[in-house]
Write an enzyme that holds these catalytic residues in place. Structure first.
Site, PDB file in Angstrom:
ATOM      1  CG  HIS A  13      -3.297   3.216   1.766  1.00 19.83           C
ATOM      2  ND1 HIS A  13      -3.713   2.926   0.488  1.00 19.83           N
ATOM      3  CD2 HIS A  13      -3.480   2.070   2.493  1.00 19.83           C
ATOM      4  CE1 HIS A  13      -4.114   1.675   0.439  1.00 19.83           C
ATOM      5  NE2 HIS A  13      -3.985   1.134   1.632  1.00 19.83           N
ATOM      6  CG  ASN A  46      -6.970  -0.801   0.431  1.00 20.28           C
ATOM      7  OD1 ASN A  46      -6.209  -0.354  -0.426  1.00 20.28           O
ATOM      8  ND2 ASN A  46      -6.540  -1.335   1.553  1.00 20.28           N
ATOM      9  CB  CYS A  57      -0.960  -0.009   1.191  1.00 22.04           C
ATOM     10  SG  CYS A  57      -2.146  -1.341   1.032  1.00 22.04           S
TER      11      CYS A  57
HETATM   12  O1  UT7 Z   1      -4.272  -1.414   3.066  1.00 14.80           O
HETATM   13  C1  UT7 Z   1      -3.335  -2.023   3.906  1.00 14.80           C
HETATM   14  C2  UT7 Z   1      -3.479  -1.632   5.302  1.00 14.80           C
HETATM   15  N1  UT7 Z   1      -4.718  -2.129   5.824  1.00 14.80           N
HETATM   16  C3  UT7 Z   1      -5.375  -1.435   6.714  1.00 14.80           C
HETATM   17  O2  UT7 Z   1      -4.983  -0.351   7.073  1.00 14.80           O
HETATM   18  C4  UT7 Z   1      -6.622  -2.063   7.302  1.00 14.80           C
HETATM   19  C5  UT7 Z   1      -6.610  -1.973   8.809  1.00 14.80           C
HETATM   20  N2  UT7 Z   1      -7.729  -2.617   9.468  1.00 14.80           N
HETATM   21  C6  UT7 Z   1      -9.019  -2.241   9.315  1.00 14.80           C
HETATM   22  O3  UT7 Z   1      -9.336  -1.381   8.518  1.00 14.80           O
HETATM   23  C7  UT7 Z   1     -10.055  -2.891  10.191  1.00 14.80           C
HETATM   24  O4  UT7 Z   1      -9.401  -3.620  11.213  1.00 14.80           O
HETATM   25  C8  UT7 Z   1     -11.041  -3.819   9.439  1.00 14.80           C
HETATM   26  C9  UT7 Z   1     -11.962  -3.011   8.572  1.00 14.80           C
HETATM   27  C10 UT7 Z   1     -10.254  -4.836   8.595  1.00 14.80           C
HETATM   28  C11 UT7 Z   1     -11.902  -4.575  10.456  1.00 14.80           C
HETATM   29  O5  UT7 Z   1     -12.576  -3.640  11.294  1.00 14.80           O
HETATM   30  P1  UT7 Z   1     -12.505  -3.761  12.890  1.00 14.80           P
HETATM   31  O6  UT7 Z   1     -13.366  -2.725  13.424  1.00 14.80           O
HETATM   32  O7  UT7 Z   1     -11.056  -3.760  13.270  1.00 14.80           O
HETATM   33  O8  UT7 Z   1     -13.167  -5.169  13.126  1.00 14.80           O
HETATM   34  P2  UT7 Z   1     -12.519  -6.468  13.788  1.00 14.80           P
HETATM   35  O9  UT7 Z   1     -11.519  -7.096  12.869  1.00 14.80           O
HETATM   36  O10 UT7 Z   1     -12.093  -6.120  15.169  1.00 14.80           O
HETATM   37  O11 UT7 Z   1     -13.795  -7.372  13.856  1.00 14.80           O
HETATM   38  C12 UT7 Z   1     -14.918  -7.039  14.637  1.00 14.80           C
HETATM   39  C13 UT7 Z   1     -16.006  -8.061  14.352  1.00 14.80           C
HETATM   40  C14 UT7 Z   1     -15.506  -9.501  14.342  1.00 14.80           C
HETATM   41  O12 UT7 Z   1     -16.487 -10.313  14.934  1.00 14.80           O
HETATM   42  P3  UT7 Z   1     -16.289 -10.850  16.434  1.00 14.80           P
HETATM   43  O13 UT7 Z   1     -14.987 -11.590  16.428  1.00 14.80           O
HETATM   44  O14 UT7 Z   1     -16.247  -9.615  17.276  1.00 14.80           O
HETATM   45  O15 UT7 Z   1     -17.508 -11.706  16.625  1.00 14.80           O
HETATM   46  C15 UT7 Z   1     -15.408  -9.815  12.866  1.00 14.80           C
HETATM   47  O16 UT7 Z   1     -15.575 -11.179  12.606  1.00 14.80           O
HETATM   48  O17 UT7 Z   1     -16.558  -7.806  13.053  1.00 14.80           O
HETATM   49  C16 UT7 Z   1     -16.566  -9.017  12.309  1.00 14.80           C
HETATM   50  N3  UT7 Z   1     -16.438  -8.719  10.890  1.00 14.80           N
HETATM   51  C17 UT7 Z   1     -17.495  -8.472  10.113  1.00 14.80           C
HETATM   52  N4  UT7 Z   1     -18.805  -8.419  10.360  1.00 14.80           N
HETATM   53  C18 UT7 Z   1     -19.619  -8.117   9.335  1.00 14.80           C
HETATM   54  C19 UT7 Z   1     -15.316  -8.647  10.155  1.00 14.80           C
HETATM   55  N5  UT7 Z   1     -15.619  -8.344   8.876  1.00 14.80           N
HETATM   56  C20 UT7 Z   1     -16.972  -8.245   8.825  1.00 14.80           C
HETATM   57  C21 UT7 Z   1     -17.875  -7.963   7.792  1.00 14.80           C
HETATM   58  N6  UT7 Z   1     -19.183  -7.909   8.089  1.00 14.80           N
HETATM   59  N7  UT7 Z   1     -17.473  -7.730   6.520  1.00 14.80           N
END
Ligand code: UT7
Length: 334
Positions: free
Chosen positions: A259, A289, A118
Site C-alpha cells: 500500500h 496515497n 487502506c
Molecule cells: O494509509 C493509511 C496508513 N497510513 C500510513 O501508513 C501513514 C503513516 N505515517 C506516515 O507516513 C508519517 O508519519 C507522516 C508522513 C504522516 C509524517 O511523517 P513523520 O516523519 O512521521 O513526521 P511526524 O509526524 O513525526 O512530524 C515531524 C514534524 C512535526 O513537527 P514537530 O512536532 O517536530 O515540530 C510535524 O508537525 O513534521 C511536521 N510536519 C510537517 N512539516 C512540514 C507534519 N506534516 C508536515 C508538512 N510539512 N506537511
C-alpha cells in the site's frame, strides 16, 4: 488460505484511472507552512491528482471499469459481481457499486461496497475470489476507488499533503490450474488501533451537526508516527509469513506491491524482507496515497509497461485504519 473449490481466481485484466488535475507539492507551499522538500523527503510524494468538484468516487470507478471492459473485450452484461472497496463512497447509501453498475449498464450483476480502509483492496480481492472458487461466478470486478480530496482538511498539513484521488480495477476469472492466480492470503483486523486513524463523524456515533463540522470531525485524523511503526511491522510480518508458508525465498519473488502511504515505510518493508528496490512497485510519487486504489493502480501501470510476466510471484501487502492489514500471494497468470 485453503481453497477447496474447483477453481483458483486469477487476475485476467487490470486498468486504472487518474483524473487530469495535477496538484504538485508547490500548491501546498503556496498557503501552508510546508515545503516540497519536506513532503518528498518524508513521504516520497511529488504530486497527486484531484477529481473536480462535480466528479465523485463513482466517476473514477466508472472510468476505470469502462477501460477494463474494453481491454478484456467484454460487454457490461457479462459481469457477475462488482465490489468497490472505498472509504469515500459517493453517499452513505446507496452503495457506490450500484451507481457504477448503472453508469456502465451492467444488467446481469449484483454488487456492494466494502470498507477495509487502506486494506480494502486486499479484503475485496479475497472476497471476490471466494465466488470464483465455488464456481458461483465467472467474472468478478474489484475496483478500488477513492476521492480522498473530499475527506481531508486542506488546512491540516499533517494530512492534506498525503492523499490523492483515483481508481483501479481488476477482473477475476476462474482457472482450473491451481498453481496460478490468488494462491494464499493472511489478513487481520485489530480494532484497538481505531483511535490512531479515523474519520470520526458522519456515522451513527457522531451524525453530522454544526458541532461536528465546527470541530472538523468529518476529516481524516491520523497519529502518523504510531501508524508508521505499526504499518512497517504489520506489512513486514504478514509478507514474511506468507513467503515462509509457501516456501518462497526473496529470489523467487518478482515484486512486492505495498500500500502506497509512505515511500519510507515501503522501503523499510522491502529491505527487511531481503527484497531489492527493483522488486518494489512504486507509484506514490505521482499519485500520493489513494487508499484502496494504490495496489491495483501499481499492478495496472507495471502491467501496461510490460514489467510483469506470466508466472511471476507477487506479494500484495497493506496496512490501514482499523487497524487492518495483511498480505496476498499471487502468481501472475496472463
Ligand atoms: O494509509 C493509511 C496508513 N497510513 C500510513 O501508513 C501513514 C503513516 N505515517 C506516515 O507516513 C508519517 O508519519 C507522516 C508522513 C504522516 C509524517 O511523517 P513523520 O516523519 O512521521 O513526521 P511526524 O509526524 O513525526 O512530524 C515531524 C514534524 C512535526 O513537527 P514537530 O512536532 O517536530 O515540530 C510535524 O508537525 O513534521 C511536521 N510536519 C510537517 N512539516 C512540514 C507534519 N506534516 C508536515 C508538512 N510539512 N506537511
Amino acid at each position: 488460505m485453503i481453497n477447496s473449490g474447483q477453481f483458483n481466481a486469477y487476475i485476467s485484466e487490470v486498468s486504472h484511472f487518474f483524473p487530469e488535475k495535477v496538484i504538485t507539492n508547490k500548491y501546498f507551499e503556496s498557503y501552508l507552512d510546508t515545503s516540497d522538500e519536506w513532503i518528498v523527503e518524508r513521504t516520497g510524494i511529488k504530486e497527486r491528482r484531484f477529481l473536480e468538484k462535480d466528479q465523485p468516487t463513482s466517476y473514477a470507478a466508472t472510468r476505470a471499469i469502462e477501460k477494463l471492459l474494453v481491454k478484456r473485450g467484454l460487454s457490461p452484461d457479462e459481469i457477475d459481481l462488482i465490489i468497490i472497496p472505498t472509504v469515500s463512497p459517493d453517499m452513505v447509501y446507496p452503495a457506490t457499486a450500484c451507481i457504477v453498475q448503472n453508469n456502465i449498464g451492467a444488467k446481469n450483476c449484483w454488487g456492494f461496497d466494502l470498507e477495509g480502509a487502506c486494506s480494502g483492496f486486499l479484503f475485496a480481492l479475497i472476497t471476490g475470489a471466494q465466488f470464483i472458487h465455488t464456481g458461483m461466478h465467472k467474472k468478478v470486478i474489484v475496483c478500488g476507488a477513492e476521492k480522498m480530496s473530499a475527506l481531508v482538511n486542506m488546512q491540516d498539513r499533517n494530512t492534506c499533503v498525503l492523499f490523492g484521488d483515483g481508481a483501479a480495477a481488476v477482473l477475476l476469472e476462474p482457472t482450473e490450474d491451481k498453481s496460478y492466480g490468488i494462491i494464499d492470503a493472511i489478513l487481520h483486523i485489530d480494532g484497538s488501533g481505531g483511535k490512531y486513524l479515523n474519520q470520526p463523524a458522519g456515522g451513527s456515533l457522531n451524525p453530522a451537526s454544526i458541532e461536528t463540522v465546527e470541530k472538523k470531525m468529518h476529516f481524516v485524523h491520523q497519529d502518523g508516527r504510531t501508524v508508521y511503526k505499526e504499518a512497517v511491522k504489520g506489512m513486514y510480518e504478514s509478507s514474511a509469513e506468507i513467503m515462509k508458508k509457501n516456501n518462497l525465498s526473496p529470489d523467487e519473488i518478482a515484486y512486492i506491491v505495498p500500500h502506497q502511504a509512505n515511500l519510507r515505510i515501503m522501503t523499510a518493508v522491502a529491505e527487511r524482507l531481503g527484497l531489492p528496490k527493483e522488486k518494489l512497485m512504486v507509484n506514490i510519487h505521482k499519485y500520493g496515497n489513494t487508499t484502496s486504489a494504490t495496489i491495483p493502480s501499481c499492478l495496472s501501470e507495471y502491467w501496461e509497461e510490460g514489467k510483469i510476466k506470466k508466472g511471476d510471484y507477487i506479494i500484495l501487502t497493506s496496512f490501514g485504519a482499523g487497524f487492518t492489514w495483511g498480505a496476498i500471494l499471487l502468481r501472475w497468470a496472463i
